[in-house]
Scaffold this motif. Sequence first.
Motif, short mmCIF file in Angstrom:
data_model
loop_
_atom_site.label_atom_id
_atom_site.label_comp_id
_atom_site.label_asym_id
_atom_site.label_seq_id
_atom_site.Cartn_x
_atom_site.Cartn_y
_atom_site.Cartn_z
N VAL A 213 -110.03 54.99 32.79
CA VAL A 213 -109.28 53.53 32.66
C VAL A 213 -108.57 53.57 31.34
CG1 VAL A 213 -109.48 51.12 32.72
CG2 VAL A 213 -110.50 52.41 34.62
N ILE A 214 -107.54 53.17 31.05
CA ILE A 214 -107.12 52.93 29.50
C ILE A 214 -106.56 51.45 29.67
CG2 ILE A 214 -105.25 53.68 27.82
CD1 ILE A 214 -104.80 56.29 29.90
N ASP A 215 -107.55 50.70 29.08
CA ASP A 215 -107.39 49.36 28.71
C ASP A 215 -106.49 49.18 27.46
OD1 ASP A 215 -107.46 46.66 28.23
OD2 ASP A 215 -109.67 46.51 28.08
N THR A 216 -105.35 48.61 27.67
CA THR A 216 -104.24 48.50 26.35
C THR A 216 -104.55 47.55 25.41
OG1 THR A 216 -102.84 47.08 27.81
CG2 THR A 216 -102.52 49.38 27.91
N ARG A 217 -105.65 46.54 25.96
CA ARG A 217 -106.11 45.28 25.36
C ARG A 217 -104.99 44.27 25.19
NH1 ARG A 217 -110.94 46.15 22.57
NH2 ARG A 217 -111.64 48.17 23.03
N VAL A 218 -103.93 44.65 26.08
CA VAL A 218 -102.85 43.54 26.26
C VAL A 218 -103.36 42.79 27.50
CG1 VAL A 218 -100.60 43.01 26.67
CG2 VAL A 218 -100.99 45.03 25.25
N THR A 219 -103.86 41.35 27.00
CA THR A 219 -104.29 40.48 28.25
C THR A 219 -103.28 40.10 28.80
OG1 THR A 219 -104.76 38.61 26.83
CG2 THR A 219 -106.34 40.22 27.08
N SER A 312 -94.62 46.69 33.88
CA SER A 312 -95.24 47.54 33.03
C SER A 312 -94.77 46.78 31.53
CB SER A 312 -94.72 48.83 33.12
OG SER A 312 -95.63 49.69 32.33
N THR A 313 -95.51 47.45 30.31
CA THR A 313 -95.35 47.05 29.13
C THR A 313 -95.24 48.40 28.20
OG1 THR A 313 -97.67 47.32 28.71
CG2 THR A 313 -96.52 44.91 29.45
N PRO A 314 -94.55 48.34 27.12
CA PRO A 314 -94.61 49.59 26.44
C PRO A 314 -95.78 50.26 26.13
CG PRO A 314 -93.21 47.90 25.37
CD PRO A 314 -93.92 47.10 26.53
N GLU A 315 -97.08 49.37 25.97
CA GLU A 315 -98.40 50.08 25.94
C GLU A 315 -98.69 50.92 27.00
OE1 GLU A 315 -98.13 46.28 23.15
OE2 GLU A 315 -97.42 46.93 25.22
N LEU A 316 -98.41 50.06 28.32
CA LEU A 316 -98.90 50.71 29.51
C LEU A 316 -98.19 52.26 29.78
CD1 LEU A 316 -99.26 47.72 31.98
CD2 LEU A 316 -100.90 49.26 31.47
N ARG A 332 -101.01 56.12 36.43
CA ARG A 332 -100.16 54.75 36.61
C ARG A 332 -100.90 53.44 36.05
NH1 ARG A 332 -102.40 51.65 41.06
NH2 ARG A 332 -100.41 50.83 41.50
N MET A 333 -99.98 52.57 35.70
CA MET A 333 -100.72 51.17 35.63
C MET A 333 -101.27 50.90 36.67
SD MET A 333 -97.69 48.32 35.77
CE MET A 333 -98.90 47.10 36.57
N THR A 334 -102.45 49.91 36.77
CA THR A 334 -103.02 49.40 37.61
C THR A 334 -103.15 47.85 37.47
OG1 THR A 334 -105.10 49.57 39.15
CG2 THR A 334 -105.42 49.72 36.84
N GLY A 335 -103.36 46.97 38.57
CA GLY A 335 -103.48 45.61 38.35
C GLY A 335 -101.89 44.86 38.64
N GLY A 336 -102.29 43.66 38.26
CA GLY A 336 -101.06 42.82 38.38
C GLY A 336 -99.88 43.24 37.26
N PHE A 338 -98.00 43.17 33.27
CA PHE A 338 -97.63 42.60 32.34
C PHE A 338 -98.90 42.70 31.22
CE2 PHE A 338 -95.81 40.19 35.61
CZ PHE A 338 -94.49 40.49 35.56
N GLY A 339 -99.47 43.75 31.06
CA GLY A 339 -100.63 44.02 30.16
C GLY A 339 -101.89 44.74 31.16
N GLY A 340 -102.91 44.62 30.66
CA GLY A 340 -104.12 45.35 31.40
C GLY A 340 -104.19 46.77 31.18
N SER A 341 -104.43 47.49 32.28
CA SER A 341 -105.00 48.74 32.10
C SER A 341 -103.97 49.85 32.81
CB SER A 341 -106.33 48.78 32.65
OG SER A 341 -107.24 48.19 32.05
N ALA A 342 -104.01 51.06 32.27
CA ALA A 342 -103.63 52.13 33.28
C ALA A 342 -104.86 52.91 33.61
CB ALA A 342 -102.67 53.04 32.64
#
Length: 385
Positions: A213-219, A312-316, A332-336, A338-342
């Motif tokens: 899991v790569i948590d981008t810290r973008v909540t 998605s976001t640039p960080e994801l 891949r990104m995972t979750g809803g 606009f932030g969160g984790s890949a």
Amino acid sequence: MTLTDRTVAAFAERHGRQAAGVWSAPGRVNLIGEHTDYNEGFVLPFGIDRRTAVALAPREDRLVRVTTGFADGAAEFSLDTIDPDAGAGWHTYPLGLVWALGELGAPPAGRRGVDVHIESDVPAGAGLSSSAALEAALALALDEHWALGLNRADLARAGQLAENRVVGAPTGIMDQSASLLAEADAAVFLDCRSLEAATVPLGFSADGLSLLVIDTRVTHEHATGGYAARRASCEAGARSLGVASLRELGPDDLARAAEVLDDETFRRVRHIVTENGRVLDTVRALRSDGPTAIGPYLDASHASLRDDFEISTPELDLAVGTAQATGAIGARMTGGGFGGSAIALVVDPLVPVLERAVVRAFAEEGYAEPAVFTVRPSAGARRER
């Protein structure tokens, strides 16, 4: 100190007595099947080895008093006057869950109140469904304590109803189902129309693989912003195409959809149709060839979420691209969104290599340092003691 021990100790400190029991539920990673749940499609999540725990003890009155390890003070409400419009904040989750149980046939009338304390090691805002873990743990605790006699599908529906009506997040039923139905070393293959669920062995460790899991810290917040807009777009697309939900569409319907819909709505619809297909392909690949065969579906899912669903976001994108370039089987990104984790599926020796590569790539772009950690597919909600 384990999460259970921490919860027991914190309950005693905050409520001045011992808990009668402790229940926990996992956060989840959605392996594939994003935004398909509220379109009555297919999803493939699994529980993770990060959990939320709930300690509980009965009261003599009709009050529910809730404390947590992530907020000061206490939330308190009466079972006689539960207001689903009681404002915003973390307290809406336990309040909403109790209200939703009543709406689904388990009213709190005649029941004594409870003291509750909540602790969690599921990162909030990371796309790992910390809210559903809270709802699932509390639902299981109240079902047992109040002898409600509900099954796990009922408890999942209560959690979803709480999110939709009280919290105000227009989410589907995937997260609560994953937290309640998960099994160790397996994913939950859920049909979100029939709510039929099947266990699909993952076999990551047996094949020498890890899921990072790569948590981008973008909540992110599901109750506001783009999540609701995407759901509304899907529903508008279904109406324009004359179907009850996008689940009814297959690849052969996309040509007609392109003629009927504006470009943006078409791309939203195309994501849902193709994502449903990718879930089915992933399940078949896992069952026939094992986890090393699913990489192309993970990669294609991210491209669709980035380009067609635009969540998605640039960080994801950087996290996924770096994982792919470093040798991940798939990412891949995972979750809803606009932030969160890949997530990235990698052979075990690549874990530290990929972690360093992602941290370096984020630093070079001037982004906050991500949190990178492995998760194991783990069991669903349960009583701990």
